[in-house]
Each structure stands twice: as structure tokens, then as C-alpha cells.
Design an enzyme around this catalytic site. Structure first.
Site, PDB file in Angstrom:
ATOM      1  N   ASP A 198       0.865  -1.170   0.000  1.00  0.00           N
ATOM      2  CA  ASP A 198       0.000   0.000   0.000  1.00  0.00           C
ATOM      3  C   ASP A 198       0.911   1.233   0.000  1.00  0.00           C
ATOM      4  O   ASP A 198       2.059   1.163   0.456  1.00  0.00           O
ATOM      5  CB  ASP A 198      -0.882  -0.030   1.247  1.00  0.00           C
ATOM      6  N   ALA A 199       0.400   2.357  -0.492  1.00  0.00           N
ATOM      7  CA  ALA A 199       1.238   3.558  -0.581  1.00  0.00           C
ATOM      8  C   ALA A 199       1.103   4.457   0.639  1.00  0.00           C
ATOM      9  O   ALA A 199       2.050   4.638   1.414  1.00  0.00           O
ATOM     10  CB  ALA A 199       0.896   4.334  -1.850  1.00  0.00           C
TER      11      ALA A 199
END
Length: 229
Positions: free
Chosen positions: A14-15
Site C-alpha cells: 500500500d502507498a
């Protein structure tokens, strides 16, 4: 120390909140925000996620840039903060968010070990490309995947399927990393292996799925994969 995970052929991150510190935008505007910086970060992030989920349920998809902007407008108005100038400044900072301190070294170690690395994010390509480049991660990340390819936000299963399709490996061969509990549980329910990077000391979710491991920061990840220094 927990036993290393076996059979992992790719890592997907995930960012926002996992690789990139979304709080760094408001922190860079303390000259204007003062003691409200933390409150703005929390409300902005909460509303950003709410708007993404609600738009998915309504079938009213919009680019994450606009979702993020609308959430910011709500937060600024709620906290009685001036929007002129500050809104544009904060939105532009979202394109140059800081990474968490351990991220560059961890990604370099994993890359050197030959493990394919990908990002799977709610962010649009136009948001993800500059933040990855600004952090100097472009040569370390093999694939940057946006939910725009699915047209719906996490935690819809179609989003996690994007990683399977692009990497060309079975779900149980992918290790997904997220600091968001709801994201970690949803990825597990989909069938990915999951390490929950519980940066914020949150309680476990009561949702379908269950992360395979819980870590405090990504610095623990190489050990989980048996990757040496």
C-alpha cells in the site's frame, strides 16, 4: 522472532501510510496550521477514506485526486482554516510526501534479493508517479498499480486481483503490506498473504480475513522473508 514466511514470490505495498507518510503534508505547513496540523491530518485522512468508500458504494467513482481535494475542503472548513492558498499548498505537498525512515533501505535490500516489488494504491497514476519519483523509489518499484484500472476503491476484491494479474503469480505467493487494518484484513480475505505494518498501534479488526504477521515498521520485513543485510 517469528519464522520467516515461505513461498513468497513478490511483495506488494500500500502507498499512503505504509510507504509514504501522509502526515508530512500538514507537518510542512505548521507555519499556518500551528497546533491544528495533527487534527487536520486526522480529519483529512478519515474523510478521504470515507469519501472513497461511499463513492464505491454509490457507483459514483472519481479520481483519488478529487476525493482527496474534497476531503481536504471538508477538513479545512470544519477546523475553520483559510482555504485560499493553503488548499493548493497542501494538495501539491501530497505529490511529494516523505517516506517513512526505513523505507528506502528496506526496498533496496528486497530489490537486491530479486523479489519483485509493487505498489497497489487508491492513488491515481498522476498522484503516484510524482510521489514515487520524488522519493527516489522509481528504480526500486517494478510495478505501480492504481485502482483506476479497476474503477473501484479498496477494499473491493477487484483491486487485489490487479496485483495477481500484473505479477502473474498465485495470490498465496504474494505478500501484501499495509498499515491500514481494514486493507490488511481485506487483502487476507481475498487470498493474499499479508503482513500488517501496524505503525499506529491499532487494535485488530473484526472483519473477514486475518494477517499472517503483524510488524511495527517495514524494517522487520527483510527478516520475515529471510533476506540478509
Amino acid at each position: 522472532m517469528a519464522e520467516p514466511l515461505d513461498g513468497i514470490r513478490a511483495c506488494v505495498f500500500d502507498a499512503y501510510g505504509t510507504l509514504f507518510d501522509f502526515a508530512s503534508a500538514a507537518a510542512s505547513c505548521r507555519d499556518v496550521l500551528g497546533h491544528k496540523a495533527e487534527r487536520l491530518t486526522t480529519l483529512w485522512r478519515d474523510k478521504q477514506l470515507q469519501y472513497a468508500w461511499l463513492r464505491s458504494l454509490q457507483g459514483k467513482h472519481a479520481d483519488f485526486w478529487y476525493v482527496t481535494r474534497d476531503a481536504l475542503d471538508y477538513a479545512l472548513e470544519t477546523l475553520g482554516l483559510p482555504q485560499r492558498g493553503l488548499r493548493d499548498r497542501l494538495m501539491n505537498l501530497y505529490l511529494t510526501l516523505d517516506t517513512f525512515p526505513e523505507v528506502p533501505d528496506v526496498l533496496r535490500r528486497l530489490k537486491a534479493s530479486g523479489i519483485p516489488l509493487a505498489i497497489l494504491s487508491n492513488g491515481s497514476p498522476a498522484m503516484l508517479q510524482p510521489v514515487v519519483a520524488n522519493a527516489g523509489l522509481s528504480d526500486l518499484i517494478d510495478h505501480v498499480l492504481s485502482i483506476e484500472e479497476a474503477g473501484v476503491y479498496k477494499p473491493h476484491p477487484m483491486v487485489y486481483q490487479l496485483a495477481v494479474n500484473r505479477l502473474g503469480v498465485m495470490p498465496r505467493s504474494i505478500l501484501f503490506l499495509s498499515s491500514n487494518g481494514w486493507d490488511a484484513w481485506a487483502a487476507s480475505a481475498f487470498g493474499l498473504r499479508v503482513a500488517w505494518c501496524n505503525r499506529y498501534g491499532q487494535p485488530s479488526e473484526n472483519l473477514p480475513g486475518r494477517p499472517d504477521r503483524e510488524i511495527k515498521t517495514l524494517a522487520e520485513l527483510p527478516g520475515l522473508l529471510g533476506v540478509g543485510a
